[in-house]
Design a protein around this motif. Structure first.
Motif, PDB file in Angstrom:
ATOM      1  N   PHE A   1       0.910  -0.984  -0.070  1.00  0.00           N
ATOM      2  CA  PHE A   1      -0.200  -0.080  -0.083  1.00  0.00           C
ATOM      3  C   PHE A   1       0.686   1.242   0.090  1.00  0.00           C
ATOM      4  CE2 PHE A   1      -2.099   3.485   2.293  1.00  0.00           C
ATOM      5  CZ  PHE A   1      -3.245   3.578   1.855  1.00  0.00           C
ATOM      6  N   LEU A   2       1.983   1.168   0.790  1.00  0.00           N
ATOM      7  CA  LEU A   2       2.741   2.284   1.033  1.00  0.00           C
ATOM      8  C   LEU A   2       3.377   3.038  -0.661  1.00  0.00           C
ATOM      9  CD1 LEU A   2       5.489   3.049   3.689  1.00  0.00           C
ATOM     10  CD2 LEU A   2       6.132   3.198   1.294  1.00  0.00           C
ATOM     11  N   LEU A   3       3.986   1.752  -1.209  1.00  0.00           N
ATOM     12  CA  LEU A   3       4.372   1.985  -2.557  1.00  0.00           C
ATOM     13  C   LEU A   3       3.364   2.455  -3.474  1.00  0.00           C
ATOM     14  CD1 LEU A   3       7.303  -0.503  -2.571  1.00  0.00           C
ATOM     15  CD2 LEU A   3       7.443   1.630  -1.975  1.00  0.00           C
ATOM     16  N   SER A   4       2.268   1.590  -3.630  1.00  0.00           N
ATOM     17  CA  SER A   4       1.210   1.971  -4.831  1.00  0.00           C
ATOM     18  C   SER A   4       0.354   3.276  -4.507  1.00  0.00           C
ATOM     19  CB  SER A   4       0.447   0.706  -4.954  1.00  0.00           C
ATOM     20  OG  SER A   4      -0.737   0.531  -3.683  1.00  0.00           O
ATOM     21  N   ALA A   5       0.214   3.709  -3.382  1.00  0.00           N
ATOM     22  CA  ALA A   5      -0.765   4.816  -3.195  1.00  0.00           C
ATOM     23  C   ALA A   5      -0.154   6.077  -3.866  1.00  0.00           C
ATOM     24  CB  ALA A   5      -1.124   4.952  -1.861  1.00  0.00           C
TER      25      ALA A   5
ATOM     26  N   ALA B   1       3.014  -0.050 -14.099  1.00  0.00           N
ATOM     27  CA  ALA B   1       4.610  -0.502 -13.675  1.00  0.00           C
ATOM     28  C   ALA B   1       4.528  -0.335 -12.256  1.00  0.00           C
ATOM     29  CB  ALA B   1       5.618   0.462 -14.329  1.00  0.00           C
ATOM     30  N   SER B   2       3.933   0.811 -11.662  1.00  0.00           N
ATOM     31  CA  SER B   2       3.934   1.203 -10.147  1.00  0.00           C
ATOM     32  C   SER B   2       3.324  -0.112  -9.451  1.00  0.00           C
ATOM     33  CB  SER B   2       3.307   2.217  -9.826  1.00  0.00           C
ATOM     34  OG  SER B   2       3.780   3.500 -10.504  1.00  0.00           O
ATOM     35  N   LEU B   3       2.048  -0.382  -9.997  1.00  0.00           N
ATOM     36  CA  LEU B   3       1.346  -1.351  -9.036  1.00  0.00           C
ATOM     37  C   LEU B   3       2.218  -2.713  -9.277  1.00  0.00           C
ATOM     38  CD1 LEU B   3      -1.103  -2.642  -7.605  1.00  0.00           C
ATOM     39  CD2 LEU B   3      -2.278  -3.180  -9.864  1.00  0.00           C
ATOM     40  N   LEU B   4       2.830  -3.076 -10.273  1.00  0.00           N
ATOM     41  CA  LEU B   4       3.735  -4.401 -10.471  1.00  0.00           C
ATOM     42  C   LEU B   4       4.825  -4.415  -9.372  1.00  0.00           C
ATOM     43  CD1 LEU B   4       4.635  -7.085 -11.937  1.00  0.00           C
ATOM     44  CD2 LEU B   4       5.940  -5.381 -13.453  1.00  0.00           C
ATOM     45  N   VAL B   5       5.540  -3.077  -9.220  1.00  0.00           N
ATOM     46  CA  VAL B   5       6.645  -2.919  -8.556  1.00  0.00           C
ATOM     47  C   VAL B   5       5.985  -3.214  -6.973  1.00  0.00           C
ATOM     48  CG1 VAL B   5       8.647  -1.485  -7.607  1.00  0.00           C
ATOM     49  CG2 VAL B   5       7.876  -1.729  -9.922  1.00  0.00           C
TER      50      VAL B   5
END
Length: 338
Positions: free
Chosen positions: A141-145, A173-177
């Motif tokens: 959540f921290l990375l995708s939001a 790309a953001s959701l994948l990472v």
């Protein structure tokens, strides 16, 4: 016979009967007064220093990073306090799958509902961990939001008119990472690497009192690290020669790494980074995508805030892994879609 004077009541004395050091300690008001006095006495050299082009550039970047991030930091603090005080722990047990491997993508997609930047996601992720959510899901959540919420995607569409593939590439790309980092933490992460965010229990306080106490605590805590990160970003930006970008853009492979590093150093809020990326016309779309994926996941202010929230041991391991995976994910997505 020598007569000795009694020490004042409550004063500590040393072996020779002298007053202890307790009364000689500097208090906060005294330190503030001395600082202001020194600033007044040295105002002429300070004014001359602040008038130089280097310092004006530094102040511009520092104020820009801080002003951009602060409203979203406050939003994140308010959401964090609301989660900590008003949301029962049982809610998260019902909302997320019990298996962490499935909870990671669900939490990653849930990042789309937070209309803020990376400064807002750090305190919210800290509140999720405090409420018993699996760290792998909270980190996803921290990375995708910051990268897949509607405000950021709309800003990306405006910055790149006529290129809907850029918006789709940033989202995927953001959701994948984010999911990959969550699964990586679930697989390799150790509990002693992550320090659970400490927070007061607010015993005997009403929910309203506990809410505002939580807001004050998190604002002071996260805000201090935001200022620290903004200071580092401004210092590096002001000291970086302008012609380095032109040299970096000439090599396609090096341009990707250059924009990834630039995203970390500039520490731009995710609501504004698309316009900066679009202005870098000498770089390829894939290199710009790397800039857009790396920036919201790891930059100077984020590293400082993550270290303050989850501990330095966590940040020193999480940041390099995120940086490498963000570049790889953006390159893979850019090769396919761009």
């Amino acid at each position: 016979m020598a007569i000795t004077e009694d020490a004042p009541p409550g004063a500590e004395t040393g072996p020779a009967g002298e007053p202890g050091r307790e009364g000689r300690r500097l208090s906060s008001p005294l330190v503030l007064t001395l600082t202001l006095l020194l600033a007044v006495l040295a105002q002429s050299p300070i004014r001359g220093l602040l008038g130089t082009p280097l310092m004006q550039s530094w102040m511009t970047v520092f104020v820009a990073v801080t002003v951009q991030a602060l409203p979203f930091l406050v939003l994140g603090v308010l959401l964090s306090a609301a989660i900590a005080v008003f949301v029962p722990p049982s809610f998260f047990a019902r909302a997320l799958p019990r298996r962490p491997a499935l909870a990671v993508p669900v939490a990653g997609v849930a990042g789309a509902i937070l209309p803020g930047c990376e400064c807002a996601s750090v305190p919210v992720a800290g509140a999720l961990v405090r409420r018993g959510v699996a760290p792998a899901a909270a980190l996803a959540f921290l990375l995708s939001a910051p990268a897949i919420n509607p405000i950021v995607l709309t800003a990306t569409a405006v910055a790149f008119p006529g290129r809907p593939e850029m918006v789709l590439a940033r989202f995927l790309a953001s959701l994948l990472v984010a999911c990959a980092m969550g699964w990586l933490w679930q697989r390799l992460g150790r509990t002693d690497w992550l320090r659970p965010p400490a927070h007061g229990t607010h015993e005997g306080a009403t929910k309203g009192e506990a809410f505002w106490s939580s807001v004050r605590h998190d604002t002071m805590h996260a805000g201090g690290f935001l200022v620290l990160g903004a200071t580092a970003a401004a210092t590096l930006k002001a000291a970086t020669p302008a012609d380095w970008l032109r040299t970096a853009a000439g090599n396609p492979a090096f341009s990707v790494l250059a924009l990834a590093v630039l995203a970390v150093l500039l520490s731009i809020c995710s609501e504004a980074d698309a316009f900066v990326a679009a202005s870098l016309t000498q770089f390829s779309l894939t290199a710009k995508l790397v800039f857009l994926v790396v920036g919201p996941m790891i930059d100077l202010k984020l590293f400082a805030m993550q270290a303050g929230t989850f501990g330095r041991t966590f940040a020193l391991r999480f940041a390099p892994a995120t940086f490498a995976l963000a570049i790889a994910g953006a390159l893979l997505t850019g090769t396919v879609l761009l």
